[in-house]
Write a protein that holds these residues in place. Structure first.
Motif, short mmCIF file in Angstrom:
data_model
loop_
_atom_site.label_atom_id
_atom_site.label_comp_id
_atom_site.label_asym_id
_atom_site.label_seq_id
_atom_site.Cartn_x
_atom_site.Cartn_y
_atom_site.Cartn_z
N GLN A 156 0.83 -1.21 0.00
CA GLN A 156 0.00 0.00 0.00
C GLN A 156 0.86 1.26 0.00
OE1 GLN A 156 -2.59 -0.45 3.40
NE2 GLN A 156 -4.09 -1.68 2.27
N ILE A 157 1.92 1.24 0.81
CA ILE A 157 2.82 2.40 0.85
C ILE A 157 3.52 2.59 -0.49
CG2 ILE A 157 4.92 3.35 1.92
CD1 ILE A 157 4.07 1.83 4.51
N GLU A 158 3.98 1.49 -1.10
CA GLU A 158 4.61 1.58 -2.41
C GLU A 158 3.67 2.22 -3.43
OE1 GLU A 158 7.88 -1.88 -3.13
OE2 GLU A 158 5.80 -2.53 -3.20
N HIS A 159 2.40 1.80 -3.40
CA HIS A 159 1.41 2.32 -4.34
C HIS A 159 1.18 3.82 -4.12
CE1 HIS A 159 -2.09 2.55 -6.93
NE2 HIS A 159 -2.79 3.05 -5.93
N HIS A 160 1.01 4.20 -2.88
CA HIS A 160 0.74 5.61 -2.59
C HIS A 160 1.96 6.49 -2.85
CE1 HIS A 160 -3.23 4.82 -1.10
NE2 HIS A 160 -2.81 4.07 -0.10
N ALA A 161 3.14 5.97 -2.52
CA ALA A 161 4.38 6.74 -2.72
C ALA A 161 4.87 6.66 -4.16
CB ALA A 161 5.46 6.23 -1.78
N GLN A 162 4.34 5.66 -4.92
CA GLN A 162 4.82 5.38 -6.28
C GLN A 162 6.34 5.14 -6.27
OE1 GLN A 162 2.76 5.39 -9.58
NE2 GLN A 162 1.64 4.59 -7.78
N ALA A 163 6.76 4.42 -5.25
CA ALA A 163 8.19 4.14 -5.04
C ALA A 163 8.37 2.68 -4.61
CB ALA A 163 8.76 5.07 -3.98
N HIS A 164 9.43 2.07 -5.11
CA HIS A 164 9.73 0.67 -4.77
C HIS A 164 10.51 0.55 -3.47
CE1 HIS A 164 8.42 -1.46 -8.39
NE2 HIS A 164 8.93 -0.48 -9.12
N PHE A 165 10.12 -0.46 -2.68
CA PHE A 165 10.93 -0.91 -1.54
C PHE A 165 11.25 -2.39 -1.79
CE2 PHE A 165 8.75 2.78 0.12
CZ PHE A 165 9.74 3.43 0.87
N ALA A 166 11.96 -2.64 -2.89
CA ALA A 166 12.14 -3.99 -3.41
C ALA A 166 12.99 -4.88 -2.52
CB ALA A 166 12.74 -3.94 -4.82
N MET A 167 14.05 -4.33 -1.94
CA MET A 167 14.91 -5.14 -1.08
C MET A 167 14.20 -5.48 0.23
SD MET A 167 17.58 -6.87 -0.66
CE MET A 167 18.58 -6.41 -2.08
N ASP B 22 17.11 0.47 -0.33
CA ASP B 22 15.95 0.87 -1.14
C ASP B 22 15.89 2.38 -1.33
OD1 ASP B 22 14.80 -1.61 -1.75
OD2 ASP B 22 13.75 -1.71 0.15
N SER B 23 16.18 3.12 -0.28
CA SER B 23 16.14 4.58 -0.35
C SER B 23 17.11 5.10 -1.40
CB SER B 23 16.45 5.18 1.02
OG SER B 23 16.34 6.58 0.99
N ARG B 24 18.28 4.49 -1.46
CA ARG B 24 19.28 4.89 -2.46
C ARG B 24 18.89 4.40 -3.85
NH1 ARG B 24 25.44 4.41 -0.42
NH2 ARG B 24 25.66 5.47 -2.42
N ALA B 25 18.31 3.20 -3.92
CA ALA B 25 17.92 2.63 -5.22
C ALA B 25 16.80 3.44 -5.88
CB ALA B 25 17.49 1.18 -5.05
N GLN B 26 15.95 4.05 -5.07
CA GLN B 26 14.83 4.83 -5.61
C GLN B 26 15.33 6.00 -6.47
OE1 GLN B 26 12.56 5.84 -2.13
NE2 GLN B 26 11.76 3.76 -1.88
N LYS B 27 16.49 6.55 -6.15
CA LYS B 27 17.08 7.63 -6.96
C LYS B 27 17.42 7.12 -8.35
CE LYS B 27 19.09 9.86 -2.88
NZ LYS B 27 20.35 10.26 -2.19
N ILE B 28 17.79 5.85 -8.44
CA ILE B 28 18.12 5.23 -9.73
C ILE B 28 16.84 4.88 -10.48
CG2 ILE B 28 19.47 3.42 -10.85
CD1 ILE B 28 21.05 5.49 -9.08
N HIS B 29 15.80 4.51 -9.75
CA HIS B 29 14.51 4.22 -10.39
C HIS B 29 13.97 5.46 -11.09
CE1 HIS B 29 13.98 0.92 -7.09
NE2 HIS B 29 14.85 0.57 -8.01
N GLN B 30 14.25 6.64 -10.54
CA GLN B 30 13.81 7.89 -11.17
C GLN B 30 14.41 8.06 -12.56
OE1 GLN B 30 14.88 10.57 -7.80
NE2 GLN B 30 12.73 11.19 -7.84
N LEU B 31 15.53 7.39 -12.81
CA LEU B 31 16.19 7.45 -14.12
C LEU B 31 15.63 6.38 -15.07
CD1 LEU B 31 19.87 7.82 -12.82
CD2 LEU B 31 18.31 9.65 -13.51
N GLY B 32 14.69 5.55 -14.57
CA GLY B 32 14.08 4.51 -15.41
C GLY B 32 14.82 3.19 -15.38
N THR B 33 15.75 3.02 -14.43
CA THR B 33 16.54 1.79 -14.31
C THR B 33 16.09 1.00 -13.09
OG1 THR B 33 18.47 2.70 -15.46
CG2 THR B 33 18.88 0.90 -13.91
#
Length: 223
Positions: A135-146, A194-205
């Protein structure tokens, strides 16, 4: 039943992340290198722990009981490194605080359930944490994959534990608990990655998102 399964699982993850480090670096003008290095280093420091757990499980595995050996899934079902992430945002401080509180509450619940070898309660707590995280991922539109991967791994060991206990007349329960606890110790590190990886997700990776295998905890638990 694979010998040294935990150790091999970590070694395979290291090899995959070392290969993909170059791919992600090309995709992001090297902005992903720090995340890759941090991930690989954390995995390398886990190798002695994995070796210890494989050793502890050996006598049970030789008797046909899959504790530890069957608690990790193959790495071959991961997504290709070119796959873009679903979510492209970085979680706000408010969402990060929410996830931090979620992991802390989960860790407390898990600790209480394991004192009495209540693996069913551990599974229920894990399911609840995963649902809240989704639910948090959906609302934040951010991955917490690890973090999601680690929760699923904890759940998978928990859902498998009663079967091992039944086959061993309870002898495996302590080892199952220790395996779950050692993974739970990594929750805060997973959140930082995850917090650091989200910056990379913003680049589409899709770093991390593409690099962890699906774990069928929820399917097993709902059976």
């Amino acid at each position: 039943m694979q010998k040294n399964a935990f150790y091999i699982h970590i070694k395979e993850a290291i090899e995959i992340n070392q290969r993909r480090k170059k791919i992600y670096a090309q995709q992001t003008q090297r902005q992903s290198v720090g995340v890759s290095n941090w991930l690989i280093m954390s995995e390398k420091t886990s190798l002695p722990i994995a070796h210890y757990f494989d050793w502890r499980a050996r006598k049970f595995n030789q008797a046909g009981i899959g504790v530890v050996a069957s608690d990790f899934v193959p790495m071959d079902a991961i997504l290709p490194p070119e796959t873009p992430p679903l979510y492209l945002q970085q979680a706000s401080p408010a969402y990060l605080h929410e996830v931090t509180r979620l992991t802390q509450a989960f860790a407390q619940k898990l600790k209480a359930t394991l004192k009495t070898y209540n693996f069913e309660a551990a599974c229920a707590a894990t399911e609840d944490a995963l649902q809240q995280l989704a639910q948090i991922e959906h609302h934040a539109q951010a991955h917490f994959a690890m973090l999601k991967h680690l929760l699923e791994s904890i759940g998978y060991a928990s859902v498998n534990a009663p079967q091992y206990a039944q086959l061993s007349n309870g002898a495996t329960s302590k080892l199952s608990c220790q395996l779950i606890r050692i993974q739970a110790k990594g929750l805060s590190l997973a959140l930082r990655i995850d917090s650091r990886a989200q910056k990379i997700h913003q680049l589409g990776t899709g770093i991390i998102v593409n690099d962890v295998p699906p774990i069928p905890f929820m399917e097993r638990w709902r059976e």
